[in-house]
Scaffold this motif. Structure first.
Motif, mmCIF file in Angstrom:
data_model
loop_
_atom_site.group_PDB
_atom_site.id
_atom_site.type_symbol
_atom_site.label_atom_id
_atom_site.label_comp_id
_atom_site.label_asym_id
_atom_site.label_seq_id
_atom_site.Cartn_x
_atom_site.Cartn_y
_atom_site.Cartn_z
ATOM 1 N N LEU A 177 0.831 -1.193 0.000
ATOM 2 C CA LEU A 177 0.000 0.000 0.000
ATOM 3 C C LEU A 177 0.874 1.255 0.000
ATOM 4 O O LEU A 177 1.982 1.267 0.535
ATOM 5 N N VAL A 178 0.346 2.327 -0.619
ATOM 6 C CA VAL A 178 1.052 3.609 -0.668
ATOM 7 C C VAL A 178 0.192 4.680 0.003
ATOM 8 O O VAL A 178 -0.987 4.857 -0.346
ATOM 9 N N ALA A 179 0.797 5.381 0.959
ATOM 10 C CA ALA A 179 0.140 6.498 1.639
ATOM 11 C C ALA A 179 0.828 7.791 1.245
ATOM 12 O O ALA A 179 2.053 7.845 1.122
ATOM 13 N N LEU A 180 0.048 8.835 1.045
ATOM 14 C CA LEU A 180 0.561 10.140 0.632
ATOM 15 C C LEU A 180 0.217 11.193 1.673
ATOM 16 O O LEU A 180 -0.947 11.349 2.053
ATOM 17 N N ASP A 181 1.237 11.920 2.120
ATOM 18 C CA ASP A 181 1.010 13.138 2.884
ATOM 19 C C ASP A 181 0.800 14.258 1.860
ATOM 20 O O ASP A 181 1.745 14.711 1.215
ATOM 21 N N ASN A 182 -0.448 14.683 1.701
ATOM 22 C CA ASN A 182 -0.823 15.648 0.663
ATOM 23 C C ASN A 182 -1.081 17.030 1.245
ATOM 24 O O ASN A 182 -1.794 17.840 0.646
ATOM 25 N N THR A 183 -0.493 17.307 2.404
ATOM 26 C CA THR A 183 -0.758 18.563 3.093
ATOM 27 C C THR A 183 -0.289 19.758 2.279
ATOM 28 O O THR A 183 -0.947 20.807 2.268
ATOM 29 N N TRP A 184 0.865 19.653 1.606
ATOM 30 C CA TRP A 184 1.444 20.781 0.869
ATOM 31 C C TRP A 184 0.474 21.327 -0.168
ATOM 32 O O TRP A 184 0.385 22.537 -0.371
ATOM 33 N N SER A 185 -0.265 20.439 -0.839
ATOM 34 C CA SER A 185 -1.156 20.886 -1.920
ATOM 35 C C SER A 185 -2.598 21.048 -1.470
ATOM 36 O O SER A 185 -3.444 21.463 -2.273
ATOM 37 N N ALA A 186 -2.895 20.736 -0.210
ATOM 38 C CA ALA A 186 -4.247 20.861 0.351
ATOM 39 C C ALA A 186 -5.279 20.010 -0.372
ATOM 40 O O ALA A 186 -6.476 20.205 -0.217
ATOM 41 N N GLY A 187 -4.815 19.051 -1.192
ATOM 42 C CA GLY A 187 -5.771 18.260 -1.972
ATOM 43 C C GLY A 187 -6.310 19.006 -3.172
ATOM 44 O O GLY A 187 -7.126 18.459 -3.926
ATOM 45 N N LEU A 188 -5.848 20.242 -3.384
ATOM 46 C CA LEU A 188 -6.323 21.058 -4.500
ATOM 47 C C LEU A 188 -5.415 20.956 -5.711
ATOM 48 O O LEU A 188 -5.886 20.964 -6.849
ATOM 49 N N ALA A 189 -4.115 20.892 -5.493
ATOM 50 C CA ALA A 189 -3.147 20.963 -6.588
ATOM 51 C C ALA A 189 -2.579 19.608 -6.982
ATOM 52 O O ALA A 189 -1.803 19.525 -7.935
ATOM 53 N N LEU A 190 -2.939 18.556 -6.268
ATOM 54 C CA LEU A 190 -2.442 17.208 -6.579
ATOM 55 C C LEU A 190 -3.549 16.203 -6.327
ATOM 56 O O LEU A 190 -4.101 16.154 -5.222
ATOM 57 N N ARG A 191 -3.868 15.403 -7.340
ATOM 58 C CA ARG A 191 -4.948 14.414 -7.239
ATOM 59 C C ARG A 191 -4.320 13.048 -6.980
ATOM 60 O O ARG A 191 -4.036 12.272 -7.896
ATOM 61 N N GLY A 192 -4.090 12.749 -5.719
ATOM 62 C CA GLY A 192 -3.338 11.568 -5.339
ATOM 63 C C GLY A 192 -3.956 10.260 -5.768
ATOM 64 O O GLY A 192 -3.256 9.347 -6.238
ATOM 65 N N PHE A 193 -5.272 10.123 -5.616
ATOM 66 C CA PHE A 193 -5.909 8.849 -5.976
ATOM 67 C C PHE A 193 -5.788 8.580 -7.475
ATOM 68 O O PHE A 193 -5.639 7.433 -7.895
ATOM 69 N N GLU A 194 -5.848 9.624 -8.280
ATOM 70 C CA GLU A 194 -5.737 9.441 -9.725
ATOM 71 C C GLU A 194 -4.331 8.999 -10.134
ATOM 72 O O GLU A 194 -4.146 8.441 -11.222
ATOM 73 N N LEU A 195 -3.356 9.233 -9.262
ATOM 74 C CA LEU A 195 -1.983 8.817 -9.547
ATOM 75 C C LEU A 195 -1.661 7.447 -8.974
ATOM 76 O O LEU A 195 -0.546 6.951 -9.141
ATOM 77 N N GLY A 196 -2.620 6.830 -8.277
ATOM 78 C CA GLY A 196 -2.440 5.467 -7.800
ATOM 79 C C GLY A 196 -2.318 5.309 -6.304
ATOM 80 O O GLY A 196 -2.197 4.183 -5.805
ATOM 81 N N VAL A 197 -2.333 6.414 -5.549
ATOM 82 C CA VAL A 197 -2.170 6.342 -4.098
ATOM 83 C C VAL A 197 -3.380 5.649 -3.462
ATOM 84 O O VAL A 197 -4.515 5.795 -3.927
ATOM 85 N N ASP A 198 -3.133 4.892 -2.394
ATOM 86 C CA ASP A 198 -4.217 4.178 -1.698
ATOM 87 C C ASP A 198 -4.816 4.976 -0.543
ATOM 88 O O ASP A 198 -6.011 4.867 -0.268
#
Length: 386
Positions: A177-198
């Motif tokens: 499994l891959v976890a992403l700390d997406n705090t830097w982009s606030a979930g606005l500037a990076l779409r983690g799930f679309e890139l494969g993150v779990d």
């Protein structure tokens, strides 16, 4: 039934009339949740969000915030925690057991590194650190007992941008499994799930709140089985949040995108000015071509927010850069970001990173919502103190 004054102070027959409505989500202060009858009490379960059982497991206020946060990320499930670090810990304790292995980027948020060291020392879980620019090469580090890979995009101090799709592909090929700390982009500037993150984690303390007055974290997924595992850790660790804090985060959400874009514009203006200063050796901002992972940022991100770092010329020592930081008037010295007030923080990056390649003192800036030209003027006068 005749009641004493004291009982009347505790119980009342009054019920407010139905039909009241307003834009703000109501704040439900509740530890004890009341059931209609015994059958309802026995039918309810904290494991789903179709009923209420105890304030720790959720109220209409916290359930609403969770739904909003999941929607921002394009996820389906969300759990709140008292801080970003608490959210990280919740994921680790949900998915890792003695004998397991977790991989963390070498530029990871330092409390996550400290947690990894604790897992290794006291829990028999090996935490290993990898080059954040490793990309598909992470496949060579995955062991049979590797269960989780943490990513941070970008690193919140040194700003390298990892190749998330390459890491996720290598991980998933081995069932990791891959976890992403997406705090830097606030979930606005990076779409983690679309890139494969779990799993996506946020410190809601930052942009979601925007007021520098709330500590909170969130874990978001698209997989029901994952949220059930994390939910067990949430329950066992007692990860409750207050309704008042949930309300404050919700109050910040409608303006978050506007604020994020203003932070981004201001930070790029200040960073461009710093790039032309002779005192600065490098500006570590993912939107700039010479920042590690810039091409990945261009591919995967739609914005940058207000956080970036600079490296001073090696001829300036720590005493001089500390004097610079102390001379700033509009920047507070603080670890956070995402609020209206600008912040600055000097780091001993060589002590934090195993193979840090650059010389010079690293100083991180959070550009707030002040006028960029005023911040530039403040930095210019402080550089005069070097």
């Amino acid at each position: 039934m005749s009641r004493s004054v004291q009982t009347g102070l505790v119980h009342s027959d009054y019920t407010a009339p139905a039909g009241f409505n307003a834009y703000p989500v109501p704040i439900h202060h509740a530890s004890t949740v009341l059931f209609k009858d015994v059958a309802a009490m026995r039918a309810g379960t904290w494991k789903d969000k179709q009923s209420y059982t105890y304030g720790l497991h959720g109220t209409p206020t916290t359930f609403t915030l969770e739904a909003k946060l999941a929607a921002i990320e394009g996820g389906s499930c969300c759990l709140l925690a008292p801080s970003g670090l608490a959210a990280i810990a919740m994921v680790d304790f949900a998915l890792l057991a003695t004998g397991d292995d977790v991989l963390l980027p070498d530029n990871v948020y330092n409390p996550n590194r400290e947690l990894g060291n604790w897992l290794t020392r006291d829990f028999g879980i090996s935490a290993r650190y990898y080059d954040p620019m490793i990309g598909a090469g992470i496949a060579a580090l995955i062991e049979p007992n590797t269960k989780l890979i943490w990513t941070e995009a970008p690193g919140s101090v040194s700003m390298e941008v990892p190749d998330l799709p390459a890491i996720c592909q290598a991980a998933h090929a081995r069932g990791v499994l891959v976890a992403l700390d997406n705090t830097w982009s606030a979930g606005l500037a990076l779409r983690g799930f679309e890139l494969g993150v779990d799993i996506i984690m946020h410190a809601l303390t930052k942009y979601q709140s925007g007021g520098s007055d709330v500590l909170m974290g969130a874990v978001i997924t698209r997989e029901q089985a994952l949220i059930e595992r994390i939910g067990m850790a949430h329950m066992r660790l007692g990860m409750g949040v207050s309704a008042d804090d949930a309300y404050l985060v919700m109050r910040g959400l409608p303006t978050m995108k506007l604020r994020f874009e203003a932070h981004d514009a201001g930070a790029r203006q200040v960073a461009r000015w710093l790039k032309g200063r002779p005192e600065i050796a490098r500006v570590l901002h993912p939107a700039f071509e010479d920042c590690p992972g810039h091409a990945t940022w261009q591919r995967d991100f739609s914005g940058a927010g207000g956080l970036f770092s600079v490296l001073f010329q090696p001829s300036y020592g720590e005493a001089q850069t500390d004097r610079f930081v102390d001379a700033l008037q509009l920047f507070g010295i603080g670890y956070s970001w995402g609020g209206a007030n600008s912040l600055v923080m000097p780091y001993r990056i060589q002590a934090m990173r195993r193979d840090w390649p650059d010389q010079g003192v690293l100083v991180r800036f959070n550009i707030g919502l002040e006028a960029p030209q005023d911040l530039i003027a403040d930095i210019e006068q402080a550089l005069g103190r070097l």
